[in-house]
Scaffold this active site. Structure first.
Site, PDB file in Angstrom:
ATOM      1  N   GLN A 131      -4.934  -0.263  -0.777  1.00 31.24           N
ATOM      2  CA  GLN A 131      -3.800  -1.043  -0.246  1.00 31.24           C
ATOM      3  C   GLN A 131      -2.932  -1.573  -1.406  1.00 31.24           C
ATOM      4  O   GLN A 131      -2.882  -0.949  -2.458  1.00 31.24           O
ATOM      5  CB  GLN A 131      -4.299  -2.184   0.650  1.00 31.24           C
ATOM      6  N   GLY A 166       1.109   5.478  -4.034  1.00 34.42           N
ATOM      7  CA  GLY A 166       0.838   6.692  -4.800  1.00 34.42           C
ATOM      8  C   GLY A 166      -0.243   6.497  -5.849  1.00 34.42           C
ATOM      9  O   GLY A 166      -0.288   7.211  -6.848  1.00 34.42           O
ATOM     10  N   LYS A 167      -1.139   5.524  -5.605  1.00 32.61           N
ATOM     11  CA  LYS A 167      -2.200   5.218  -6.573  1.00 32.61           C
ATOM     12  C   LYS A 167      -3.143   6.393  -6.770  1.00 32.61           C
ATOM     13  O   LYS A 167      -3.664   6.609  -7.863  1.00 32.61           O
ATOM     14  CB  LYS A 167      -3.003   3.998  -6.104  1.00 32.61           C
ATOM     15  N   GLY A 168      -3.388   7.152  -5.690  1.00 31.78           N
ATOM     16  CA  GLY A 168      -4.348   8.249  -5.770  1.00 31.78           C
ATOM     17  C   GLY A 168      -4.003   9.256  -6.845  1.00 31.78           C
ATOM     18  O   GLY A 168      -4.855   9.674  -7.634  1.00 31.78           O
ATOM     19  N   GLY A 209       0.814  -1.207   0.000  1.00 29.58           N
ATOM     20  CA  GLY A 209       0.000   0.000   0.000  1.00 29.58           C
ATOM     21  C   GLY A 209       0.849   1.260   0.000  1.00 29.58           C
ATOM     22  O   GLY A 209       2.080   1.214   0.023  1.00 29.58           O
ATOM     23  N   ASP A 210       0.187   2.407  -0.077  1.00 22.45           N
ATOM     24  CA  ASP A 210       0.847   3.726  -0.015  1.00 22.45           C
ATOM     25  C   ASP A 210       1.781   3.959  -1.202  1.00 22.45           C
ATOM     26  O   ASP A 210       2.748   4.717  -1.102  1.00 22.45           O
ATOM     27  CB  ASP A 210       1.649   3.890   1.292  1.00 22.45           C
ATOM     28  N   ASN A 258      -9.938   2.539   5.658  1.00 16.29           N
ATOM     29  CA  ASN A 258      -8.564   2.282   6.095  1.00 16.29           C
ATOM     30  C   ASN A 258      -7.566   2.653   5.005  1.00 16.29           C
ATOM     31  O   ASN A 258      -6.359   2.617   5.214  1.00 16.29           O
ATOM     32  CB  ASN A 258      -8.383   0.813   6.482  1.00 16.29           C
ATOM     33  N   GLY A 273      -6.048   5.469   2.127  1.00 16.93           N
ATOM     34  CA  GLY A 273      -5.869   6.920   2.077  1.00 16.93           C
ATOM     35  C   GLY A 273      -5.185   7.334   0.801  1.00 16.93           C
ATOM     36  O   GLY A 273      -4.078   6.875   0.511  1.00 16.93           O
ATOM     37  N   THR A 279      -3.775  10.592  -1.143  1.00 18.58           N
ATOM     38  CA  THR A 279      -3.445  12.012  -1.029  1.00 18.58           C
ATOM     39  C   THR A 279      -3.286  12.595  -2.426  1.00 18.58           C
ATOM     40  O   THR A 279      -2.460  12.150  -3.213  1.00 18.58           O
ATOM     41  CB  THR A 279      -2.144  12.208  -0.234  1.00 18.58           C
ATOM     42  N   ARG A 325     -22.007 -14.133   6.499  1.00 17.56           N
ATOM     43  CA  ARG A 325     -23.360 -13.796   6.026  1.00 17.56           C
ATOM     44  C   ARG A 325     -24.209 -13.131   7.104  1.00 17.56           C
ATOM     45  O   ARG A 325     -25.417 -13.299   7.154  1.00 17.56           O
ATOM     46  CB  ARG A 325     -24.049 -15.061   5.467  1.00 17.56           C
TER      47      ARG A 325
END
Length: 431
Positions: A225, A16-18, A13-14, A39, A41, A43, A144
């Site tokens: 993630q 830089g996908k955003g 994760g983190d 969960n 984020g 930026t 379920r």
């Protein structure tokens, strides 16, 4: 020509996908989030203004883009409404651009309480979760027991099911974890008001995506993630509770796998990890501190400091295979600018000298030794470079080395937080 593109993280994760989703969203009609919860984020920096998104896809900043939360996403009522409000305060009409699947499970306050109580009781064996109820919410989904958003519009039946679920959760909280229970009356009040607030946004997302497909629209699928946190394929048990690989885009939205045209894998030029779990290339020296400082490595969601290390091509190759990565995006290349030399992990070795056999679970990685190749650094700024011609030859060599090790082309290089700080080595993705 790609029409339907999945963007996934390739590590923990983190990555830089955003920024990348925001960048590619200029060329699409729809952006779809397919798993995770608040969960995550993302930026985004636009005209020097920073926006942090947790649930809503990065494409929300584009007026022409319709954003969707697929059935694979778990929804915190408070978090979603808070995020919509923040966007509206920035002049972004989020409600006009956002649709939510009726099949999204809700995160109740009792899920959050269970998450925190479980971590506290685990002591040194804790997973390192964000404490936001994500794991317990997915646990109820698989059992379920979940309350899904669509259930709320048959309120009397939903109310009974919510009370039953809260009764079960409160029993665990009081009797097993010996902590305070959740107020059932307050929870019902919050959820009933939430149902009213978001009713205009609730939609059959699978049908909506089919509509886009029939119109020949470009669709972008956004993961949260990274691949090494995948519940099935990641560094178990220090993983998240959903499928973070590209396959999750289909099960988390109801979009057929044959309709996916291209998968973009996003990785930093080095490695980071938040929370617990083995991290083969982690650095505990001045270089690790330098990466953390230059990369501003603090979680967008929790603010926790990220552990830093060298790029891990072994883990990345596994991620590339499990998500059938078509092309790579390499972010934060500029963070390496001040290093005299840079390293890339090219292999793992077991203590007895035996070769690594591909067990990426916690036990499989615990005793491995990373094997590195060392390259000359460039010791000049690549910050905000927007053309390959502006990169030092050593930086270009680094990019080529990553391509060769993973056998996947690097189509995008990010050299800063701004949209403009991007090198498009292949700008034909949607053209």
């Amino acid at each position: 020509m790609a029409k339907n593109v999945v963007v996934v993280g390739m590590a923990w994760g983190d990555e830089g996908k955003g920024k990348i989703v925001d960048l590619l969203a200029e060329q699409v009609a729809a952006v779809v989030r397919f798993q995770g919860g608040h969960n995550a984020g993302h930026t985004i920096v636009v005209e020097n203004e920073k926006l942090v998104l947790h649930l809503i896809p990065s494409g929300i900043l584009h007026e022409h883009v319709q954003c969707y939360l697929g059935n694979g996403v778990v929804i915190s009522p408070q978090a979603l409404l808070s995020e919509i409000k923040r966007l509206e305060e920035h002049g972004i009409n989020a409600r006009a651009r956002l649709c939510i699947s009726h099949a999204c499970p809700l995160i109740l306050s009792s899920h959050v309480a269970l998450d925190k109580a479980r971590e506290a009781a685990s002591g040194t064996e804790k997973i390192g979760t964000t404490g936001r109820g994500i794991g317990p919410a997915y646990e109820d989904k698989m059992a379920r027991r979940s309350i899904r958003i669509g259930d709320l519009y048959q309120w009397e039946t939903a109310k009974e099911r919510i009370l039953n679920l809260l009764g079960y959760h409160n029993f665990l909280l009081e009797q097993y974890y010996q902590v305070d229970p959740v107020d059932a009356d307050l929870e019902l009040e919050v959820i009933s008001q939430f149902a009213v607030d978001i009713k205009p946004l609730v939609k059959d997302i699978s049908a909506a995506l089919q509509w886009h497909r029939e119109r020949d629209d470009n669709i972008l699928f956004e993961g949260a993630q990274g691949a090494m946190l995948d519940i099935d394929q990641g560094t178990f048990p220090y993983v998240t509770s959903s499928s973070t690989s590209a396959a999750g885009a289909c099960v988390g939205t109801g979009f057929g796998p044959r309709y996916i045209d291209h998968v973009v894998g996003v990785t930093k030029a080095y490695s980071t990890r938040v929370g617990e779990g083995t991290f083969p290339t982690e650095l505990h020296d001045d270089v690790g501190k330098q990466l953390a400082e230059r990369g501003a490595e603090f979680g967008a969601t929790t603010g926790r400091p990220r552990r830093c290390g060298w790029l891990d091509a072994v883990a990345l190759k596994r991620a590339a295979q499990m998500s059938s990565i078509s092309s790579l995006c390499l972010t934060k290349l500029d963070v390496l600018d001040a290093l005299e030399s840079v390293r890339i992990c090219t292999d793992y070795e077991l203590p007895n000298g035996q070769p690594f056999r591909g067990d990426f679970g916690e036990r499989g990685l615990r005793e491995i030794k990373p094997i590195y190749t060392e390259m000359e650094g460039w010791l000049e700024s690549t910050a905000d470079c927007a053309s390959s011609d502006d990169l030092p030859v050593e930086a270009i060599n680094f990019v080529h080395c990553v391509e060769d090790l993973l056998n996947v082309p690097v189509s995008i290089v990010s050299t800063g937080a701004q949209r403009e700080s991007t090198i498009m080595r292949d700008d034909t993705l949607f053209s």
